[in-house]
Design a protein around this motif. Sequence first.
Motif, mmCIF file in Angstrom:
data_model
loop_
_atom_site.group_PDB
_atom_site.id
_atom_site.type_symbol
_atom_site.label_atom_id
_atom_site.label_comp_id
_atom_site.label_asym_id
_atom_site.label_seq_id
_atom_site.Cartn_x
_atom_site.Cartn_y
_atom_site.Cartn_z
ATOM 1 N N GLU A 76 0.835 -1.198 0.000
ATOM 2 C CA GLU A 76 0.000 0.000 0.000
ATOM 3 C C GLU A 76 0.874 1.254 0.000
ATOM 4 O OE1 GLU A 76 -3.775 -0.109 2.342
ATOM 5 O OE2 GLU A 76 -2.822 -1.846 3.283
ATOM 6 N N ILE A 77 1.517 1.504 -1.125
ATOM 7 C CA ILE A 77 2.395 2.666 -1.272
ATOM 8 C C ILE A 77 1.549 3.869 -1.668
ATOM 9 C CG2 ILE A 77 4.426 3.625 -2.424
ATOM 10 C CD1 ILE A 77 4.918 1.125 -0.672
ATOM 11 N N VAL A 78 1.651 4.944 -0.883
ATOM 12 C CA VAL A 78 0.816 6.126 -1.119
ATOM 13 C C VAL A 78 1.629 7.393 -1.367
ATOM 14 C CG1 VAL A 78 -1.131 5.197 0.199
ATOM 15 C CG2 VAL A 78 0.618 6.563 1.371
ATOM 16 N N GLY A 79 2.954 7.276 -1.359
ATOM 17 C CA GLY A 79 3.796 8.451 -1.579
ATOM 18 C C GLY A 79 5.259 8.099 -1.420
ATOM 19 N N HIS A 80 6.098 9.118 -1.192
ATOM 20 C CA HIS A 80 7.520 8.864 -0.977
ATOM 21 C C HIS A 80 8.182 10.025 -0.240
ATOM 22 C CE1 HIS A 80 7.604 11.087 -4.855
ATOM 23 N NE2 HIS A 80 8.745 11.577 -4.399
ATOM 24 N N ILE A 81 9.381 9.767 0.284
ATOM 25 C CA ILE A 81 10.198 10.766 0.968
ATOM 26 C C ILE A 81 11.162 11.381 -0.046
ATOM 27 C CG2 ILE A 81 11.884 11.141 2.816
ATOM 28 C CD1 ILE A 81 10.857 8.442 4.019
ATOM 29 N N TYR A 82 11.363 12.709 0.015
ATOM 30 C CA TYR A 82 12.309 13.313 -0.923
ATOM 31 C C TYR A 82 13.393 14.160 -0.265
ATOM 32 C CZ TYR A 82 9.649 17.730 -0.586
ATOM 33 O OH TYR A 82 9.030 18.859 -0.127
ATOM 34 N N ASP A 83 13.296 14.413 1.051
ATOM 35 C CA ASP A 83 14.318 15.215 1.704
ATOM 36 C C ASP A 83 14.340 14.898 3.193
ATOM 37 O OD1 ASP A 83 16.352 17.048 1.993
ATOM 38 O OD2 ASP A 83 15.074 18.820 1.904
ATOM 39 N N ALA A 84 15.456 15.214 3.853
ATOM 40 C CA ALA A 84 15.584 14.972 5.290
ATOM 41 C C ALA A 84 16.598 15.942 5.883
ATOM 42 C CB ALA A 84 16.024 13.532 5.557
ATOM 43 N N ALA A 85 16.480 16.190 7.184
ATOM 44 C CA ALA A 85 17.402 17.092 7.872
ATOM 45 C C ALA A 85 17.413 16.777 9.360
ATOM 46 C CB ALA A 85 16.992 18.550 7.657
ATOM 47 N N PHE A 86 18.561 17.005 9.996
ATOM 48 C CA PHE A 86 18.682 16.836 11.441
ATOM 49 C C PHE A 86 18.233 18.098 12.164
ATOM 50 C CE2 PHE A 86 21.670 13.479 10.264
ATOM 51 C CZ PHE A 86 21.363 12.500 11.205
ATOM 52 N N GLY A 91 14.452 22.314 18.011
ATOM 53 C CA GLY A 91 13.932 22.599 16.681
ATOM 54 C C GLY A 91 14.891 23.332 15.774
ATOM 55 N N SER A 92 16.174 23.427 16.157
ATOM 56 C CA SER A 92 17.167 24.108 15.316
ATOM 57 C C SER A 92 17.853 23.106 14.398
ATOM 58 C CB SER A 92 18.219 24.809 16.186
ATOM 59 O OG SER A 92 17.622 25.807 16.983
ATOM 60 N N LYS A 93 18.068 23.490 13.164
ATOM 61 C CA LYS A 93 18.689 22.605 12.192
ATOM 62 C C LYS A 93 20.162 22.393 12.510
ATOM 63 C CE LYS A 93 19.347 21.923 7.209
ATOM 64 N NZ LYS A 93 19.088 22.460 5.859
ATOM 65 N N ILE A 94 20.618 21.164 12.315
ATOM 66 C CA ILE A 94 22.027 20.823 12.468
ATOM 67 C C ILE A 94 22.516 20.290 11.132
ATOM 68 C CG2 ILE A 94 23.730 19.474 13.746
ATOM 69 C CD1 ILE A 94 21.630 19.108 15.934
ATOM 70 N N GLU A 95 23.500 20.932 10.559
ATOM 71 C CA GLU A 95 24.015 20.504 9.263
ATOM 72 C C GLU A 95 24.726 19.152 9.390
ATOM 73 O OE1 GLU A 95 23.352 21.873 6.512
ATOM 74 O OE2 GLU A 95 22.527 23.797 7.191
ATOM 75 N N VAL A 96 24.552 18.310 8.380
ATOM 76 C CA VAL A 96 25.183 16.996 8.377
ATOM 77 C C VAL A 96 26.701 17.139 8.419
ATOM 78 C CG1 VAL A 96 25.493 14.857 7.082
ATOM 79 C CG2 VAL A 96 23.255 15.938 7.167
ATOM 80 N N ALA A 97 27.230 18.125 7.717
ATOM 81 C CA ALA A 97 28.677 18.351 7.705
ATOM 82 C C ALA A 97 29.196 18.664 9.102
ATOM 83 C CB ALA A 97 29.024 19.491 6.753
ATOM 84 N N ASP A 98 28.394 19.396 9.886
ATOM 85 C CA ASP A 98 28.774 19.710 11.258
ATOM 86 C C ASP A 98 28.814 18.447 12.106
ATOM 87 O OD1 ASP A 98 29.228 21.267 13.672
ATOM 88 O OD2 ASP A 98 27.123 20.922 14.137
ATOM 89 N N LEU A 99 27.829 17.579 11.930
ATOM 90 C CA LEU A 99 27.798 16.326 12.682
ATOM 91 C C LEU A 99 28.977 15.434 12.315
ATOM 92 C CD1 LEU A 99 23.979 15.576 12.508
ATOM 93 C CD2 LEU A 99 25.282 16.125 14.569
ATOM 94 N N LYS A 100 29.305 15.367 11.040
ATOM 95 C CA LYS A 100 30.416 14.522 10.597
ATOM 96 C C LYS A 100 31.755 15.068 11.083
ATOM 97 C CE LYS A 100 28.245 12.448 6.552
ATOM 98 N NZ LYS A 100 28.303 12.267 5.073
ATOM 99 N N GLY A 101 31.793 16.360 11.392
ATOM 100 C CA GLY A 101 33.027 16.964 11.889
ATOM 101 C C GLY A 101 33.231 16.788 13.381
#
Length: 228
Positions: A76-86, A91-101
């Motif tokens: 029962e597929i009704v859609g899909h995911i197209y983006d994600a963020a930490f 509620g403040s965004k954390i960049e993936v590059a910052d986490l990897k560092g």
Amino acid sequence: AIDYLLKPIDREELKKAVASIVSFPDNKTPDLTYFSGIFVSSGENLNKAYFMPSELVKAYPTISNKPLDMEHSESEIVGHIYDAAFVDRGGSKIEVADLKGRTQEEIEKMELDIMIAGILYKSRFPELAKEVKDNQWKLSMETYYTDYDVKIGNVIMSQKEAEALGIASEDVLGRMAKVLRRGKEIAKGIVTRVLRNLLFSGCGLVKSPANPRSVILEVAAKRAQKEG
């Protein structure tokens, strides 16, 4: 599916905080409904599985372009995911590059949520799209894993060590345990599994998720054009 045992969120406050973290495209079409919400959080779930922040960081690239289904039904597929963020718990965004560092030790001290942006096929499921807009559905992430360790309180030990102590079986999960070594207590707490090598496989629309944080925060849809 895996959901998390965490404190509920204030939907409106979090919605204000994360409104610009994952964006909807400018060229929205009237046959689609766009939404954002909390996909997964670090911590313990109702199945007594524990998700380390570092494991979420490693598995982050596997989130996008995965299916959205109904109550974890693969047919029962009704859609899909197209983006994600930490985001952090404020509620403040954390960049993936910052986490990897950061070092693994630094990451493990963080409390993380992952937001997603997704598409619901509105023209094919109009009633469902209306229900999503009316906050009748929530989210529940889906993942594979290849290995696990065992966590007792704040102590993590290998699966092999836990098996030797008799605390790696399914019937022990969720129970209180104490580990002694030479008569000295080295660990005490609820037994959970730390899942390793995650590969996110999709997301379910569900009515009653175990994770109260996995809510849909925002819905956007372009109005259908009148036929001329």
